[in-house]
Design a protein around this motif. Sequence first.
Motif, PDB file in Angstrom:
ATOM      1  N   ARG A  25      29.097  24.574 113.786  1.00  0.00           N
ATOM      2  CA  ARG A  25      30.203  23.996 113.016  1.00  0.00           C
ATOM      3  C   ARG A  25      31.545  24.485 113.549  1.00  0.00           C
ATOM      4  O   ARG A  25      32.467  23.686 113.777  1.00  0.00           O
ATOM      5  N   GLN A  32      33.716  23.784 106.471  1.00  0.00           N
ATOM      6  CA  GLN A  32      32.502  23.539 105.692  1.00  0.00           C
ATOM      7  C   GLN A  32      32.646  22.234 104.909  1.00  0.00           C
ATOM      8  O   GLN A  32      31.683  21.483 104.779  1.00  0.00           O
ATOM      9  N   GLU A  33      33.849  21.967 104.416  1.00  0.00           N
ATOM     10  CA  GLU A  33      34.080  20.733 103.662  1.00  0.00           C
ATOM     11  C   GLU A  33      33.827  19.502 104.533  1.00  0.00           C
ATOM     12  O   GLU A  33      33.188  18.544 104.093  1.00  0.00           O
ATOM     13  N   LYS A  34      34.321  19.527 105.772  1.00  0.00           N
ATOM     14  CA  LYS A  34      34.148  18.377 106.661  1.00  0.00           C
ATOM     15  C   LYS A  34      32.674  18.210 107.034  1.00  0.00           C
ATOM     16  O   LYS A  34      32.164  17.089 107.069  1.00  0.00           O
ATOM     17  N   ALA A  36      30.141  19.120 105.268  1.00  0.00           N
ATOM     18  CA  ALA A  36      29.484  18.606 104.070  1.00  0.00           C
ATOM     19  C   ALA A  36      29.700  17.101 103.948  1.00  0.00           C
ATOM     20  O   ALA A  36      28.753  16.347 103.700  1.00  0.00           O
ATOM     21  N   GLU A  37      30.917  16.663 104.175  1.00  0.00           N
ATOM     22  CA  GLU A  37      31.224  15.233 104.104  1.00  0.00           C
ATOM     23  C   GLU A  37      30.420  14.448 105.136  1.00  0.00           C
ATOM     24  O   GLU A  37      29.810  13.424 104.820  1.00  0.00           O
ATOM     25  N   LEU A  38      30.377  14.945 106.360  1.00  0.00           N
ATOM     26  CA  LEU A  38      29.678  14.250 107.438  1.00  0.00           C
ATOM     27  C   LEU A  38      28.163  14.211 107.222  1.00  0.00           C
ATOM     28  O   LEU A  38      27.495  13.282 107.663  1.00  0.00           O
ATOM     29  N   SER A  39      27.629  15.238 106.563  1.00  0.00           N
ATOM     30  CA  SER A  39      26.178  15.330 106.385  1.00  0.00           C
ATOM     31  C   SER A  39      25.700  14.811 105.027  1.00  0.00           C
ATOM     32  O   SER A  39      24.495  14.756 104.782  1.00  0.00           O
ATOM     33  N   GLY A  40      26.631  14.457 104.162  1.00  0.00           N
ATOM     34  CA  GLY A  40      26.246  13.972 102.840  1.00  0.00           C
ATOM     35  C   GLY A  40      25.840  15.066 101.880  1.00  0.00           C
ATOM     36  O   GLY A  40      25.167  14.798 100.878  1.00  0.00           O
ATOM     37  N   ASP A  42      27.104  18.805  99.701  1.00  0.00           N
ATOM     38  CA  ASP A  42      28.337  19.382  99.165  1.00  0.00           C
ATOM     39  C   ASP A  42      28.642  20.680  99.898  1.00  0.00           C
ATOM     40  O   ASP A  42      27.782  21.258 100.559  1.00  0.00           O
ATOM     41  N   ARG A  43      29.890  21.137  99.787  1.00  0.00           N
ATOM     42  CA  ARG A  43      30.322  22.334 100.511  1.00  0.00           C
ATOM     43  C   ARG A  43      29.519  23.554 100.087  1.00  0.00           C
ATOM     44  O   ARG A  43      29.179  24.406 100.916  1.00  0.00           O
TER      45      ARG A  43
END
Length: 76
Positions: A25, A32-34, A36-40, A42-43
Motif C-alpha cells: 500500500r 488506508q482509506e484509499k 479500502a475504497e479501491l478494495s470495497g 472499510d478503513r
Amino acid sequence: MPSDPLPAWVLTRRRAIGDRVRAARIERKLSQEKLAELSGLDRKTVNRIEQGHGTLVDHLLLIAHALDVPLAGLVG
C-alpha cells in the motif's frame, strides 16, 4: 476459530501478511482509506489486516498447513 489458542506460527504468518499488505500500500502511495475504497472494504478492516488481527487468513493458514500446500496454492 478453533477453541484452542492458535499456534505461534499462525500469528507470525498473519503479521507477516499484514506487513506485506502495508508495504504494498505504501509503495503505491495509497492511504488506508484509499485502499479500502479501491478494495470495497472499510478503513478499519484494512487497518486490522495490517495490524495482524485475526481474520479469515488464520483459517486459510490452518487449512493450507493441514493439506500440506502453500497458502498461495489456495488463494492463487
